[in-house]
Design an enzyme around this catalytic site. Sequence first.
Site, short mmCIF file in Angstrom:
data_model
loop_
_atom_site.label_atom_id
_atom_site.label_comp_id
_atom_site.label_asym_id
_atom_site.label_seq_id
_atom_site.Cartn_x
_atom_site.Cartn_y
_atom_site.Cartn_z
N ASP A 82 -3.45 4.71 2.15
CA ASP A 82 -3.29 4.32 0.97
C ASP A 82 -3.92 2.99 0.79
O ASP A 82 -4.15 2.17 1.67
CB ASP A 82 -1.91 3.89 0.80
CG ASP A 82 -1.66 3.61 -0.83
OD1 ASP A 82 -2.50 4.02 -1.63
OD2 ASP A 82 -0.48 2.97 -1.06
N HIS A 83 -5.11 3.07 -0.14
CA HIS A 83 -5.98 1.87 -0.37
C HIS A 83 -6.74 1.58 1.06
O HIS A 83 -6.86 0.24 1.29
CB HIS A 83 -5.38 0.66 -0.77
CG HIS A 83 -4.76 0.80 -2.08
ND1 HIS A 83 -5.43 0.80 -3.37
CD2 HIS A 83 -3.63 1.26 -2.83
CE1 HIS A 83 -4.75 0.91 -4.53
NE2 HIS A 83 -3.43 1.40 -4.17
N ASP A 104 -10.70 2.98 -1.15
CA ASP A 104 -10.71 2.05 -2.32
C ASP A 104 -11.99 1.26 -2.43
O ASP A 104 -11.89 0.08 -1.63
CB ASP A 104 -9.39 1.37 -2.39
CG ASP A 104 -9.09 0.56 -3.69
OD1 ASP A 104 -10.03 0.25 -4.54
OD2 ASP A 104 -8.11 -0.11 -3.96
N GLY A 181 4.24 -2.46 -8.06
CA GLY A 181 5.29 -3.49 -8.41
C GLY A 181 6.05 -3.11 -9.81
O GLY A 181 5.61 -2.15 -10.25
N HIS A 208 -1.37 5.31 -9.98
CA HIS A 208 -0.86 4.49 -8.77
C HIS A 208 0.33 3.61 -9.64
O HIS A 208 0.34 3.75 -10.95
CB HIS A 208 -1.94 3.61 -8.38
CG HIS A 208 -2.51 4.09 -7.31
ND1 HIS A 208 -2.57 3.62 -6.09
CD2 HIS A 208 -3.30 5.11 -7.19
CE1 HIS A 208 -3.37 4.15 -5.43
NE2 HIS A 208 -3.99 5.17 -6.14
N THR A 233 7.57 0.79 -4.98
CA THR A 233 8.51 -0.50 -4.86
C THR A 233 9.83 -0.02 -5.37
O THR A 233 10.89 -0.46 -4.80
CB THR A 233 7.80 -1.41 -5.97
OG1 THR A 233 6.75 -1.69 -5.66
CG2 THR A 233 8.55 -2.48 -6.34
P1 13P Z 1 4.48 1.11 -6.69
O1 13P Z 1 4.91 -0.02 -5.66
O2 13P Z 1 4.45 0.23 -8.02
O3 13P Z 1 5.38 2.28 -7.09
O4 13P Z 1 3.01 1.58 -6.56
C1 13P Z 1 2.86 2.23 -5.41
C2 13P Z 1 1.45 2.67 -5.22
O5 13P Z 1 0.68 2.71 -6.16
C3 13P Z 1 0.75 2.65 -3.78
O6 13P Z 1 -0.46 2.82 -3.89
#
Ligand code: 13P
Length: 284
Positions: A82-83, A104, A181, A208, A233
């Site tokens: 991720d990212h 990213d 978040g 996301h 989150t």
């Molecule tokens: P949230 O933590 O807001 O669910 O987002 C997760 C996310 O986009 C991971 O790349």
Amino acid sequence: MPLVSMNEFLPKAKANKFAVGQFNMNNLEFAQAITEAAIAEKSPFIFGVSEGAIKYMGLEYTVAIAKAAADKSGLPIALHLDHGSTFEVAMQCIRAGFSSVMFDGSHHSFEDNIRLTKEVVRAAHAMGVSVEGELGTIGGVEDDISVDAEHANLAKPEEAIRFYEETGVDALAIAVGTAHGMYSGEPNIHFDIIEEVASKIPVPVVLHGGSGVPDDAIRKSIQAGVGKINVNTENQVACTNAIREVLAKDAKVYDPRKYLTPARNAMVEVVREKIRLFGSNNQA
Ligand code: 13P
């Protein structure tokens, strides 16, 4: 079943208008909860692992846990960076056994983002690994990276289409108004941007910041062309709330299993609900 690339399920998701969840793995309990929920719902899914989470768990443990989940469940599961911030990190993950990576490059200029993403796509595709790119900046806090609302730029559809055409990514994350978040109010999602981009590229748009987005907005974004939704989150909150509850009731508890079991169960419920909302149940 071995770990699979996102191309095992994303084309079907886009064609049949459902979304596959990327649930972030932060430790063993997250992995177990996500897998248990997906087994119960017969759903494909993506383990999202940020660079911070890799640092926390260790690369070898991360891959071993994901492989165990895929073997045990028999479900199509992608292990996805991720990212990812650099070509080198993406390659390290692929070498270690990841079946998918996100590069990213959204903090670079548009032209540099295209150039760098293309390099990752070329190398990853040669190894059968899928790639997600990002355009525009998504607000909120993730790991140590914080982007305030003012600097979260929405993606421009014509740029997103050119980005896809030049890079050949398998999924495209575009900034459409969600943030990492929880939200203080309701997110203002630009469904028109999703629709315009998704109708002109063959791969799904990625949303996301899936935590805290109202159910209706999730359904509308899937109809508009979102085929992958990231959630982290909400699981973190469910996990920590369950632990707090146990500790608040019993100040003498010391066996981690006594608070991690309810924490894991709470995450199973979150993930099952998301899978049903995204419509990926019974799609494995
Ligand atoms: P949230 O933590 O807001 O669910 O987002 C997760 C996310 O986009 C991971 O790349």
